[in-house]
Every structure is written in structure tokens, then in C-alpha cells.
Design an enzyme around this catalytic site. Structure first.
Site, short mmCIF file in Angstrom:
data_model
loop_
_atom_site.label_atom_id
_atom_site.label_comp_id
_atom_site.label_asym_id
_atom_site.label_seq_id
_atom_site.Cartn_x
_atom_site.Cartn_y
_atom_site.Cartn_z
N ASP A 157 1.73 9.78 15.83
CA ASP A 157 2.48 10.43 14.84
C ASP A 157 3.67 9.69 16.03
OD1 ASP A 157 1.37 11.98 17.07
OD2 ASP A 157 2.13 13.76 15.99
N TYR A 174 -13.01 7.76 5.40
CA TYR A 174 -13.42 6.68 4.35
C TYR A 174 -14.72 6.96 4.09
CZ TYR A 174 -8.02 6.41 3.72
OH TYR A 174 -6.96 5.95 4.22
N ASP A 205 0.37 -0.01 6.35
CA ASP A 205 1.33 -0.19 5.24
C ASP A 205 3.14 -0.20 5.82
OD1 ASP A 205 -0.26 -0.09 3.33
OD2 ASP A 205 0.74 1.20 1.59
N ASP A 257 -4.94 1.91 7.88
CA ASP A 257 -4.56 1.80 5.74
C ASP A 257 -3.15 2.62 6.27
OD1 ASP A 257 -5.18 1.59 3.76
OD2 ASP A 257 -5.71 3.19 3.10
N LYS A 309 -5.46 10.72 17.55
CA LYS A 309 -5.19 11.77 17.77
C LYS A 309 -5.85 13.14 18.21
CE LYS A 309 -2.11 14.15 16.03
NZ LYS A 309 -0.67 14.37 16.85
P1 ATP Z 1 -4.32 1.49 -2.72
O1 ATP Z 1 -4.61 2.41 -2.68
O2 ATP Z 1 -5.22 0.81 -3.45
O3 ATP Z 1 -4.08 0.31 -1.64
P2 ATP Z 1 -1.73 1.79 -3.33
O4 ATP Z 1 -1.84 3.30 -4.40
O5 ATP Z 1 -1.71 1.93 -1.28
O6 ATP Z 1 -3.32 1.09 -3.81
P3 ATP Z 1 -0.72 -0.10 -4.42
O7 ATP Z 1 -1.24 -0.85 -5.56
O8 ATP Z 1 -0.60 -1.47 -3.08
O9 ATP Z 1 -0.80 1.15 -4.24
O10 ATP Z 1 1.46 -0.31 -4.85
C1 ATP Z 1 1.87 0.50 -3.95
C2 ATP Z 1 3.50 -0.77 -4.71
O11 ATP Z 1 3.69 -1.22 -3.83
C3 ATP Z 1 3.44 -0.34 -6.22
O12 ATP Z 1 4.83 0.43 -6.26
C4 ATP Z 1 3.54 -1.98 -6.41
O13 ATP Z 1 3.53 -2.15 -7.42
C5 ATP Z 1 3.81 -2.26 -4.84
N1 ATP Z 1 3.37 -4.08 -5.10
C6 ATP Z 1 1.32 -3.92 -5.27
N2 ATP Z 1 1.58 -4.69 -5.00
C7 ATP Z 1 2.60 -5.31 -5.14
C8 ATP Z 1 2.66 -6.91 -5.22
N3 ATP Z 1 1.80 -7.70 -4.61
N4 ATP Z 1 3.84 -7.09 -5.52
C9 ATP Z 1 4.99 -6.68 -5.71
N5 ATP Z 1 4.77 -5.74 -5.27
C10 ATP Z 1 3.44 -4.75 -5.19
#
Ligand code: ATP
Length: 342
Positions: free
Chosen positions: A209, A131, A237, A233, A176
């Protein structure tokens, strides 16, 4: 000496301002309990960028760096700025230029999520790696560089080892190095070096992985996981999913060597969630738990604990937003938590 803590709020874009509206009253609550704090609210985000052309002006950046103690951040990202230029100039710049090397992303599942008892913590390097925004696009060819420096890697890994030692839990480095011989080779060298300094921490490296597969099969044996910016990152998630999903996961970034007055930034793991923004659907728990992490960073342990207990109590009593199968809107969930504060 001025002992007032200055906290800058940047609600940002999409669901950011909605979840921030549920975290901001916690600052008033802390003040009512006797904490001395000033709050300054900053408008930076897509709306401000589209209206003025400004992302994060130099004067505002310098004021944040030298005049604030910490930043509470919502989220940035807006479909009206498809290349995400303003997000890079605001959030990535703050992480990089404030030297917020450590991004701490804990996963402690809440009541009712079915994974209670799990305690994973991801330590993600936050300022470089893939990044670093260096690269080029040419006809038929695109390059993204990943830059890893020994200074940042050592700071991140020292923080991860220290935490694993404190908790008495294992540490796993995701890498990796079998293919990313240079960058992840450096991570492995520093990791081996620190193993000597923390002999009591059971520490091992694992190919990222294989680590993801093992985490999905059984996350319980993992304690602290350290990773570079990109892998961290992704892994965090996944660990957010164990705790109920994107809406519940908090994070705190900090500069362990404190080069500036402003040495911490708290933000939810989720982004601006444009698909649900403005619909009263965003779960404010990630933002609220990030505020608790900030309180702990400031040394306000009783407040941090009280907020975490209020979230757990609300969820135990069945308060849930739509993403967790409940029916509460953002504001109702925020209220359900606040009414359980001491
Ligand atoms: P970033 O790269 O900025 O982290 P992202 O592309 O990973 O963003 P997010 O905005 O985190 O995407 O959203 C991913 C999914 O999680 C979407 O479907 C979104 O609706 C859901 N989501 C994100 N935040 C929330 C929240 N506070 N409550 C419920 N659902 C959420």
C-alpha cells in the site's frame, strides 16, 4: 537439427484478434529478414468454446507444450462467458502448466506521454498466489486461498535480482508480510536469502500500500519491482498508466528452468477490452511491443530493437490511437509502425 522456431498464435477474444492482426505481419517481416520460423494459428477462445464446448483440448495443449517454442497471445474474456471458465482453462492453464513463473512487465514511456525517461520493470509471479483458483463459496461465507511455494517464489525473485544487477538499479519487493504472515512471510525469507547472493543490488521490501502511494508521488527512484501474482497484477496496471495507459503495456512470461520446449508466452498487459472490441479503437502498441519482447527472448535482438524504435518513431511523429488522444484506428496505427521498420 531443426532450427526453425515455431510460434503459436492465439488471438483469443474481444480486442485480442484486432491487436494480433497488427502483430502477425511482424513475424512475416522477421522471416523476410532471414529468421526461420513457422507460425501456427489456434482458434481457442470464447467463440470456439461457445460453438464446440472446447476450451483447450488435451491434444492441442500437448502440441503447444512440446511442439512450439513460444506463444503469442492476444487476450481472453467475453461477456457471453460471465464466469470466465474458458479464460481459466486456456490462459491460466498455459501459465501454470508450462511453469511460466516469471511475468515481466516493463514500463518505458513512449515519446509524447509526458513521462519519458522513466524505466520501471515489474516482475510478477505468474502461476500461484491468490490466482491459484482454490476456494469455496458457502452460505454467508466465501474463501479464496493464496498458495505460495518456495520453488516459484525463488525462481521469480532470482529473475528479478538478476535483472536489477544487470541494470544496476534498485529492487523493491512489494508485500504485506505484516498481515499475510504465512505467504508473504515466505516471500520475505527467500528475499533475505537472495540479498546475500546479490550484495551489490540495493534491495528493500516495502508494504504494497505504501509502495503504491510512493509510486504515484514519484516513480523515478524505482527500478525493478517484484511482487506476487495478485499484487503484481495491480502494480503493473498502475505502471502501465505512466506509459500512456493499458493499450501500450507489453509483457513476456517465461519458465526460467525451461521444463518444456515451449518456454515463453508474450501478451499485452491489457485484457480483451469488450467495451471497445470490434470498433477499431484498440491500441495495438501493447501487442506489438510484446512481440518485440518475444523477439528478444528468442535471441533476435536486432528485430526486437527495430520494432521498439519503429513504435517510438511513429509516436514521435504524432501517430496515436484514441486512448492517447489521437485519431488513428487499430489498423492505421499498426501500419504507421510497420512502415517505419527497416
Ligand atoms: P483483465 O482482467 O483480463 O486484464 P480487465 O478487466 O483489466 O481485463 P481490460 O480488458 O484490460 O480489462 O480493459 C481495461 C480498460 O482498458 C478498458 O476500459 C479498456 O477499454 C481499456 N483498454 C484495454 N485494452 C486496450 C487497448 N488495447 N487500447 C485501448 N484501450 C484499452
Amino acid at each position: 537439427m531443426d532450427v526453425t522456431t515455431r510460434i503459436a498464435l492465439i488471438p483469443g477474444d474481444g480486442a485480442g484478434p484486432e491487436v494480433m492482426a497488427e502483430a502477425e505481419p511482424l513475424l512475416d517481416w522477421a522471416r523476410d529478414r532471414g529468421r526461420r520460423l513457422d507460425v501456427v494459428r489456434l482458434p481457442f477462445g470464447a467463440e470456439h468454446f461457445l460453438a464446440t464446448g472446447e476450451t483447450l483440448p488435451e491434444t492441442a495443449f500437448a502440441e503447444l507444450r512440446d511442439g512450439a517454442d513460444a506463444i503469442l497471445f492476444g487476450a481472453v474474456g467475453d461477456p457471453r462467458v460471465p464466469d470466465g471458465r474458458h479464460a481459466e482453462a486456456i490462459l491460466l492453464r498455459l501459465r501454470r502448466e508450462l511453469d511460466l513463473v516469471v511475468n515481466f512487465r516493463p514500463c518505458q514511456p513512449l515519446p509524447g506521454t509526458g513521462t519519458e525517461g522513466l524505466h520501471l520493470e515489474v516482475f510478477r509471479e505468474n502461476t500461484e498466489g491468490a490466482y491459484c483458483l482454490q476456494g469455496s463459496t458457502e452460505p454467508g461465507r466465501a474463501v479464496d486461498l493464496a498458495v505460495h511455494t518456495e520453488v516459484a517464489v525463488r525462481r521469480l525473485l532470482e529473475a528479478a535480482f538478476t535483472r536489477a544487477e544487470e541494470r544496476g538499479c534498485p529492487l523493491t519487493l512489494a508485500h504485506k508480510a505484516n498481515v499475510l504472515k504465512h505467504g508473504h512471510g515466505l516471500w520475505m525469507r527467500v528475499f533475505q536469502d537472495l540479498r546475500g547472493a546479490f550484495p551489490q543490488v540495493p534491495a528493500r521490501g516495502m508494504h504494497a500500500d505504501a509502495l503504491l502511494c510512493a509510486l504515484v508521488q514519484d516513480p523515478a527512484p524505482f527500478g525493478v519491482i517484484a511482487a506476487d501474482n495478485y499484487l503484481g497484477d495491480l502494480i503493473s496496471d498502475l505502471t502501465a498508466a505512466f506509459a500512456g495507459g493499458m493499450g501500450t503495456a507489453p509483457s513476456l512470461s517465461w519458465a526460467p528452468h525451461r521444463p518444456f520446449r515451449c518456454a515463453a508466452l508474450a501478451e499485452p498487459v491489457h485484457g480483451s477490452a469488450p467495451d471497445i472490441a470490434g470498433k477499431n479503437l484498440a491500441n495495438p502498441v501493447g501487442m506489438i511491443l510484446s512481440t518485440a519482447l518475444l523477439f528478444r527472448h528468442l535471441g533476435w535482438e536486432p528485430e526486437a530493437r527495430a520494432v521498439e524504435q519503429a513504435v517510438a518513431a511513429a509516436m514521435c511523429d504524432g501517430a496515436k490511437t484514441h486512448d492517447l488522444g489521437g485519431s488513428l484506428g487499430t489498423a492505421a496505427m499498426g501500419w504507421a509502425i510497420r512502415e517505419r521498420l527497416p
